[in-house]
Design a protein around this motif. Structure first.
Motif, PDB file in Angstrom:
ATOM      1  N   THR A   1       0.868  -1.181   0.000  1.00 39.08           N
ATOM      2  CA  THR A   1       0.000   0.000   0.000  1.00 39.08           C
ATOM      3  C   THR A   1       0.900   1.225   0.000  1.00 39.08           C
ATOM      4  O   THR A   1       1.783   1.358   0.852  1.00 39.08           O
ATOM      5  CB  THR A   1      -0.908   0.018   1.237  1.00 39.08           C
ATOM      6  N   PHE A   2       0.691   2.122  -0.975  1.00 37.81           N
ATOM      7  CA  PHE A   2       1.553   3.284  -1.106  1.00 37.81           C
ATOM      8  C   PHE A   2       1.308   4.274   0.037  1.00 37.81           C
ATOM      9  O   PHE A   2       0.168   4.470   0.462  1.00 37.81           O
ATOM     10  CB  PHE A   2       1.349   3.956  -2.458  1.00 37.81           C
ATOM     11  N   LYS A   3       2.374   4.892   0.495  1.00 39.04           N
ATOM     12  CA  LYS A   3       2.337   5.788   1.645  1.00 39.04           C
ATOM     13  C   LYS A   3       1.321   6.921   1.453  1.00 39.04           C
ATOM     14  O   LYS A   3       1.224   7.527   0.396  1.00 39.04           O
ATOM     15  CB  LYS A   3       3.740   6.379   1.869  1.00 39.04           C
ATOM     16  N   ASN A   4       0.554   7.173   2.499  1.00 40.58           N
ATOM     17  CA  ASN A   4      -0.450   8.249   2.545  1.00 40.58           C
ATOM     18  C   ASN A   4      -1.585   8.053   1.536  1.00 40.58           C
ATOM     19  O   ASN A   4      -2.266   9.014   1.171  1.00 40.58           O
ATOM     20  CB  ASN A   4       0.202   9.614   2.309  1.00 40.58           C
ATOM     21  N   THR A   5      -1.781   6.820   1.057  1.00 41.78           N
ATOM     22  CA  THR A   5      -2.872   6.534   0.124  1.00 41.78           C
ATOM     23  C   THR A   5      -3.496   5.186   0.496  1.00 41.78           C
ATOM     24  O   THR A   5      -2.979   4.456   1.343  1.00 41.78           O
ATOM     25  CB  THR A   5      -2.374   6.445  -1.332  1.00 41.78           C
ATOM     26  N   ASP A   6      -4.595   4.868  -0.174  1.00 43.19           N
ATOM     27  CA  ASP A   6      -5.187   3.539  -0.039  1.00 43.19           C
ATOM     28  C   ASP A   6      -4.992   2.725  -1.321  1.00 43.19           C
ATOM     29  O   ASP A   6      -5.629   1.694  -1.527  1.00 43.19           O
ATOM     30  CB  ASP A   6      -6.677   3.632   0.298  1.00 43.19           C
ATOM     31  N   LEU A   7      -4.076   3.185  -2.200  1.00 45.31           N
ATOM     32  CA  LEU A   7      -3.783   2.492  -3.447  1.00 45.31           C
ATOM     33  C   LEU A   7      -2.749   1.409  -3.231  1.00 45.31           C
ATOM     34  O   LEU A   7      -1.805   1.571  -2.456  1.00 45.31           O
ATOM     35  CB  LEU A   7      -3.280   3.490  -4.499  1.00 45.31           C
ATOM     36  N   ARG A   8      -2.922   0.289  -3.952  1.00 48.42           N
ATOM     37  CA  ARG A   8      -2.028  -0.844  -3.788  1.00 48.42           C
ATOM     38  C   ARG A   8      -1.453  -1.275  -5.128  1.00 48.42           C
ATOM     39  O   ARG A   8      -2.050  -1.046  -6.181  1.00 48.42           O
ATOM     40  CB  ARG A   8      -2.768  -2.021  -3.149  1.00 48.42           C
ATOM     41  N   GLY A   9      -0.271  -1.896  -5.077  1.00 50.88           N
ATOM     42  CA  GLY A   9       0.356  -2.403  -6.284  1.00 50.88           C
ATOM     43  C   GLY A   9       1.502  -3.337  -5.942  1.00 50.88           C
ATOM     44  O   GLY A   9       1.913  -3.447  -4.779  1.00 50.88           O
ATOM     45  N   TYR A  10       2.022  -4.024  -6.960  1.00 54.18           N
ATOM     46  CA  TYR A  10       3.144  -4.929  -6.757  1.00 54.18           C
ATOM     47  C   TYR A  10       4.391  -4.166  -6.312  1.00 54.18           C
ATOM     48  O   TYR A  10       4.645  -3.046  -6.748  1.00 54.18           O
ATOM     49  CB  TYR A  10       3.478  -5.669  -8.054  1.00 54.18           C
ATOM     50  N   LYS A  11       5.178  -4.824  -5.445  1.00 54.12           N
ATOM     51  CA  LYS A  11       6.512  -4.359  -5.087  1.00 54.12           C
ATOM     52  C   LYS A  11       7.460  -5.525  -5.341  1.00 54.12           C
ATOM     53  O   LYS A  11       7.420  -6.533  -4.648  1.00 54.12           O
ATOM     54  CB  LYS A  11       6.574  -3.922  -3.622  1.00 54.12           C
TER      55      LYS A  11
ATOM     56  N   SER B   1      13.474  -1.498  -5.650  1.00 55.96           N
ATOM     57  CA  SER B   1      12.323  -2.310  -6.054  1.00 55.96           C
ATOM     58  C   SER B   1      11.670  -1.740  -7.306  1.00 55.96           C
ATOM     59  O   SER B   1      11.857  -0.571  -7.657  1.00 55.96           O
ATOM     60  CB  SER B   1      11.280  -2.354  -4.929  1.00 55.96           C
ATOM     61  N   ILE B   2      10.875  -2.604  -7.969  1.00 56.10           N
ATOM     62  CA  ILE B   2       9.984  -2.180  -9.045  1.00 56.10           C
ATOM     63  C   ILE B   2       8.583  -2.074  -8.447  1.00 56.10           C
ATOM     64  O   ILE B   2       8.087  -3.022  -7.833  1.00 56.10           O
ATOM     65  CB  ILE B   2       9.972  -3.194 -10.206  1.00 56.10           C
ATOM     66  N   TYR B   3       7.949  -0.916  -8.609  1.00 52.10           N
ATOM     67  CA  TYR B   3       6.599  -0.690  -8.091  1.00 52.10           C
ATOM     68  C   TYR B   3       5.633  -0.554  -9.269  1.00 52.10           C
ATOM     69  O   TYR B   3       5.948   0.083 -10.276  1.00 52.10           O
ATOM     70  CB  TYR B   3       6.537   0.587  -7.263  1.00 52.10           C
ATOM     71  N   GLU B   4       4.453  -1.125  -9.129  1.00 51.64           N
ATOM     72  CA  GLU B   4       3.405  -0.956 -10.132  1.00 51.64           C
ATOM     73  C   GLU B   4       2.321  -0.053  -9.573  1.00 51.64           C
ATOM     74  O   GLU B   4       1.649  -0.392  -8.599  1.00 51.64           O
ATOM     75  CB  GLU B   4       2.777  -2.295 -10.519  1.00 51.64           C
ATOM     76  N   LEU B   5       2.138   1.118 -10.183  1.00 44.87           N
ATOM     77  CA  LEU B   5       1.069   2.021  -9.777  1.00 44.87           C
ATOM     78  C   LEU B   5      -0.243   1.607 -10.441  1.00 44.87           C
ATOM     79  O   LEU B   5      -0.229   1.082 -11.551  1.00 44.87           O
ATOM     80  CB  LEU B   5       1.388   3.465 -10.172  1.00 44.87           C
ATOM     81  N   PRO B   6      -1.362   1.832  -9.788  1.00 46.40           N
ATOM     82  CA  PRO B   6      -2.659   1.550 -10.421  1.00 46.40           C
ATOM     83  C   PRO B   6      -2.811   2.359 -11.705  1.00 46.40           C
ATOM     84  O   PRO B   6      -2.292   3.471 -11.819  1.00 46.40           O
ATOM     85  CB  PRO B   6      -3.674   2.000  -9.366  1.00 46.40           C
ATOM     86  N   GLY B   7      -3.516   1.810 -12.674  1.00 44.37           N
ATOM     87  CA  GLY B   7      -3.730   2.505 -13.940  1.00 44.37           C
ATOM     88  C   GLY B   7      -4.676   3.685 -13.798  1.00 44.37           C
ATOM     89  O   GLY B   7      -5.599   3.658 -12.979  1.00 44.37           O
TER      90      GLY B   7
END
Length: 378
Positions: free
Chosen positions: A202-212, A220-226
């Motif tokens: 879960t990305f800092k200060n958000t409720d968005l999630r993605g691969y790490k 690391s490689i992070y995937e942001l939501p589209g």
């Protein structure tokens, strides 16, 4: 440059607005047009019968998404910007381009497999690089990929490792770009040489999630939501129609010769009419599941006889009247090979010679013109 002029129409009944004859359909007072040149206008009849308070909304990014990109800027991470080659205009987003300006960017032009096989890859790269220059977005490199056929996935990973240079990597892009499929394909080839597992964060200060995905012991490689695209045909139709207009394999060009007031129908969804006198050869690019037909009638009549009728497929149950359509005129002033496209549906290619085309699309669907995307190897 080509000129795009929106044809003013009554927002309720769909009649083409005119200020010349109060007794004819679509009449509107000239004073109203002058006072509200950018407003949602009603013809005098509709205004008399019913009043509306309609305010158009603008698409915007979630604050949490902007917060993540601020973190990316502060850490000076590498950005992998995934763009959909088939629907370039829908995935190459002006606001997103501005937000990553000044960062190290690797552009991943995805869905190469959906374009005809005999297109020159170098020509596609030149097209992408041209669009980047026009947008004044400086990037480190561009790679063509296909998550469906695994095309250049190894090359993409190689470039990521080289350009990252012990920094974090963030995958960004529109929801239609195939970003998640690329990540999944990358994971199939990925060997974790670190002591850290692949996780969903879960990305800092958000409720968005993605691969790490661990890249080194510290990065690391992070995937942001589209990011969502709200002005695409795909966002306007039901799921069954989406499945028909989204290509599953390489699209096949379909050629027609247009004369004045002849119209090309893209299923029962949209239409492109030639207003100029000189005949024009056009090549259409769209999913094989979309019926494309050349008709000897104006676009408004064609739309009225096809929408929701099933005469030309696919049709959408969400569009049942002509008043639900926008109308635009494109005057092509550039010479050479040009495209006119309907976002999420397809495009036509032709040689520019000062033609004027009229395009009919459901309200809110984006239309565009650019230099030609497709160049064949002879």
């Amino acid at each position: 440059m080509a000129e795009l002029n929106r044809v003013a129409r009554c927002y309720k009944c769909g009649a083409i607005l005119q200020t010349a004859n109060p007794k004819e359909v679509g009449y509107i007072s000239p004073e109203i047009v002058s006072k509200y040149p950018e407003g949602l206008l009603l013809c005098n009849d509709c205004f008399t019968n019913e009043r509306f308070n309609i305010q158009p909304t603008e698409a915007h990014y979630e604050e949490s998404y902007q917060s993540i990109l601020e973190t990316v800027k502060q850490s000076k991470a590498l950005v992998c910007y995934v763009i959909d080659l088939l629907s370039f205009e829908g995935s190459f987003i002006t606001k997103l381009n501005e937000m990553i300006e000044g960062l190290d960017v690797l552009v991943v032009a995805n869905k190469r497999d959906l374009l005809p096989d005999n297109i020159d890859d170098n020509a596609l790269l030149q097209y992408v690089e041209h669009r980047l220059r026009v947008a004044k977005l400086k990037v480190k490199d561009v790679v063509l990929t296909s998550s469906h056929t695994n095309y250049n996935i190894d090359l993409m990973y190689q470039k990521i490792v080289e350009l990252a240079n012990n920094r974090d990597v963030y995958f960004i892009g529109a929801s239609i770009s195939g970003k998640s499929s690329l990540i999944s394909d990358l994971l199939k080839r990925y060997t974790n040489t670190t002591s850290r597992p692949v996780t969903v964060c879960t990305f800092k200060n958000t409720d968005l999630r993605g691969y790490k995905i661990p890249l080194t012991n510290k990065t690391s490689i992070y995937e942001l939501p589209g990011t969502d695209i709200t002005n695409s045909m795909l966002s306007k139709v039901e799921r069954a129609v989406q499945n028909q207009i989204m290509p599953k394999k390489a699209i096949k060009p379909r050629k027609f010769t247009m004369h004045i007031n002849k119209t090309i129908a893209f299923g029962g969804l949209s239409a492109i009419q030639l207003l100029s006198k000189e005949k024009t050869d056009v090549t259409c690019y769209a999913s094989d599941s979309i019926e494309i037909k050349l008709k000897s009638m104006p676009g408004d009549k064609l739309i009225e006889t096809t929408i929701h009728k099933g005469n030309i497929k696919p049709c959408s149950s969400r569009f049942t009247s002509f008043s639900q359509y926008d109308c635009y005129d494109f005057q092509i002033t550039e010479e050479g090979s040009r495209d006119i496209g309907i976002l999420g549906l397809g495009w036509i290619n032709f040689t520019g010679k000062n033609q004027t085309f009229r395009i009919f699309v459901p309200k809110g669907v984006y239309v565009y013109t650019t230099r030609a995307k497709v160049i064949y190897v002879k």
